[in-house]
Design an enzyme around this catalytic site. Sequence first.
Site, short mmCIF file in Angstrom:
data_model
loop_
_atom_site.label_atom_id
_atom_site.label_comp_id
_atom_site.label_asym_id
_atom_site.label_seq_id
_atom_site.Cartn_x
_atom_site.Cartn_y
_atom_site.Cartn_z
N THR A 67 0.85 -1.18 0.00
CA THR A 67 0.00 0.00 0.00
C THR A 67 0.89 1.23 0.00
OG1 THR A 67 -1.94 1.02 1.02
CG2 THR A 67 -0.36 0.01 2.53
N LYS A 71 3.15 0.96 -4.14
CA LYS A 71 2.52 0.21 -5.24
C LYS A 71 3.22 0.35 -6.59
CE LYS A 71 -2.11 0.16 -3.29
NZ LYS A 71 -3.54 0.46 -3.43
N GLY A 131 -11.47 11.64 -9.59
CA GLY A 131 -10.15 11.24 -9.09
C GLY A 131 -9.43 10.33 -10.07
N ALA A 132 -8.08 10.40 -10.03
CA ALA A 132 -7.27 9.66 -10.99
C ALA A 132 -5.95 9.23 -10.37
CB ALA A 132 -7.02 10.53 -12.22
N GLY A 134 -3.81 6.26 -7.72
CA GLY A 134 -3.49 4.85 -7.87
C GLY A 134 -4.73 3.97 -7.98
N ASN A 155 -10.51 15.30 -12.68
CA ASN A 155 -9.42 15.47 -11.70
C ASN A 155 -9.03 16.93 -11.67
OD1 ASN A 155 -7.97 13.74 -9.84
ND2 ASN A 155 -6.10 14.31 -10.92
N GLY A 250 -17.41 1.33 -0.05
CA GLY A 250 -16.05 0.83 -0.28
C GLY A 250 -15.70 -0.47 0.45
P1 NDP Z 1 -3.90 8.78 -4.52
O1 NDP Z 1 -3.24 9.72 -3.55
O2 NDP Z 1 -3.08 8.03 -5.49
O3 NDP Z 1 -4.98 9.64 -5.38
C1 NDP Z 1 -5.88 10.52 -4.78
C2 NDP Z 1 -6.82 11.12 -5.83
O4 NDP Z 1 -7.77 11.97 -5.15
C3 NDP Z 1 -6.11 12.02 -6.85
O5 NDP Z 1 -6.80 11.96 -8.07
C4 NDP Z 1 -6.28 13.40 -6.21
O6 NDP Z 1 -6.22 14.44 -7.16
C5 NDP Z 1 -7.68 13.28 -5.68
N1 NDP Z 1 -7.97 14.23 -4.60
C6 NDP Z 1 -7.46 14.21 -3.34
N2 NDP Z 1 -7.98 15.24 -2.63
C7 NDP Z 1 -8.83 15.90 -3.46
C8 NDP Z 1 -9.65 17.06 -3.31
N3 NDP Z 1 -9.72 17.73 -2.16
N4 NDP Z 1 -10.40 17.47 -4.37
C9 NDP Z 1 -10.34 16.79 -5.55
N5 NDP Z 1 -9.56 15.69 -5.75
C10 NDP Z 1 -8.82 15.27 -4.72
O7 NDP Z 1 -4.78 7.82 -3.62
P2 NDP Z 1 -5.33 6.37 -4.02
O8 NDP Z 1 -5.86 6.42 -5.42
O9 NDP Z 1 -4.36 5.32 -3.66
O10 NDP Z 1 -6.55 6.24 -2.99
C11 NDP Z 1 -7.74 7.01 -3.19
C12 NDP Z 1 -8.78 6.52 -2.20
O11 NDP Z 1 -9.09 5.16 -2.50
C13 NDP Z 1 -8.32 6.53 -0.73
O12 NDP Z 1 -9.32 7.12 0.03
C14 NDP Z 1 -8.18 5.07 -0.37
O13 NDP Z 1 -8.54 4.84 0.97
C15 NDP Z 1 -9.20 4.44 -1.30
N6 NDP Z 1 -8.90 3.03 -1.58
C16 NDP Z 1 -9.86 2.13 -1.23
C17 NDP Z 1 -9.64 0.78 -1.45
C18 NDP Z 1 -10.70 -0.18 -1.03
O14 NDP Z 1 -10.40 -1.38 -1.08
N7 NDP Z 1 -11.91 0.24 -0.68
C19 NDP Z 1 -8.39 0.28 -2.07
C20 NDP Z 1 -7.47 1.32 -2.47
C21 NDP Z 1 -7.74 2.64 -2.20
P3 NDP Z 1 -4.83 15.18 -7.58
O15 NDP Z 1 -4.24 14.35 -8.68
O16 NDP Z 1 -5.29 16.52 -8.03
O17 NDP Z 1 -3.98 15.23 -6.34
#
Ligand code: NDP
Length: 288
Positions: A67, A71, A131-132, A134, A155, A250
């Site tokens: 995690t 990753k 969102g975009a 991981g 995004n 989730g």
């Molecule tokens: P990342 O940090 O890789 O990506 C976060 C994303 O959220 C980016 O696109 C980021 O945009 C966007 N973002 C964050 N804050 C804001 C905001 N205030 N306004 C708009 N966009 C925002 O995280 P992950 O992709 O790894 O994880 C995302 C979520 O998925 C987490 O909450 C995690 O807990 C959940 N998750 C759940 C799983 C499950 O099994 N249920 C498994 C894996 C993850 P920007 O590019 O602009 O920063």
Amino acid sequence: MGKSYREELVGVFGCPIDENPTVVVAEAAFKDLGIPYRYLTILVKPEDLENAMKALPALNMKGIHLTIPHKVEVLKYLDHVAEDAAIMGAVNTVWVKDGELYGENTDGKGFIKSLQDENVEMKGKKVMMLGAGGAGRAIAVELANAGAETILIANRPGSGRGEELVKLVNEKTSANAKYICWDHTLDVPEDVDILVNVTNIGLYPNVDQKPDINYATVKPEMVVCDVIPNHPHTMFLKEAKKNGAKTIDGLGMLVNQAVISFKFWTGRDCNAKVMKEALAKEYGVELE
Ligand code: NDP
């Protein structure tokens, strides 16, 4: 005499890692199957990842989850990477066979399974993702594999991750992706079938936050999904439900990605219901 005190070791590497709840679903699954497996929640700093990966065969471990922030970096240390995971550029599950390390990504597959469990059709559908990151990359690729026709990816401007994911989907999958610059309150187009929050917005402790969209444009015909596992009943889903939309939280994704990983490690099908109940109990929530 002849009794074995040895246990098969699996677990997760991350940093930070203390609040990762996967051990709860893992121990429930292994107990239910009656198999001698232990799931370890291990703090591995970025600079120690290479040594930690080398330790897997040395310790005769069956495999490991990766995690944040490992990753992507972990790909460097694997002998084999599954095709989908290579496209996503991210691995969340590694298993060890004959001393070699195999990588897969079960996040997106777990998400798809949580939709299939609720009889949600993805083939030919239009999806809007918020969102975009991981998780977003894994979900977008697997939605395309599941037959989604159009994927709108919203995004924030600046990180370039939205544009990059659109390019990846258009180049490597048969779905048609479009970027939406998320610098204002977004309307959900009325022909969207499935809306997904893949941002961190709403994740504990920020449980009062919700993505900046015009909730009046969420229609009862839409399926609205959140990946946030803690707390699963997010403001985003509550707002969507008020408008009559079907909602999927989730917990299903978390449990299903683990079921797929555990199969690689144990060769057994774990009981998703038992795992989901254990997680719901841990979070003190009622299952819907
Ligand atoms: P990342 O940090 O890789 O990506 C976060 C994303 O959220 C980016 O696109 C980021 O945009 C966007 N973002 C964050 N804050 C804001 C905001 N205030 N306004 C708009 N966009 C925002 O995280 P992950 O992709 O790894 O994880 C995302 C979520 O998925 C987490 O909450 C995690 O807990 C959940 N998750 C759940 C799983 C499950 O099994 N249920 C498994 C894996 C993850 P920007 O590019 O602009 O920063």
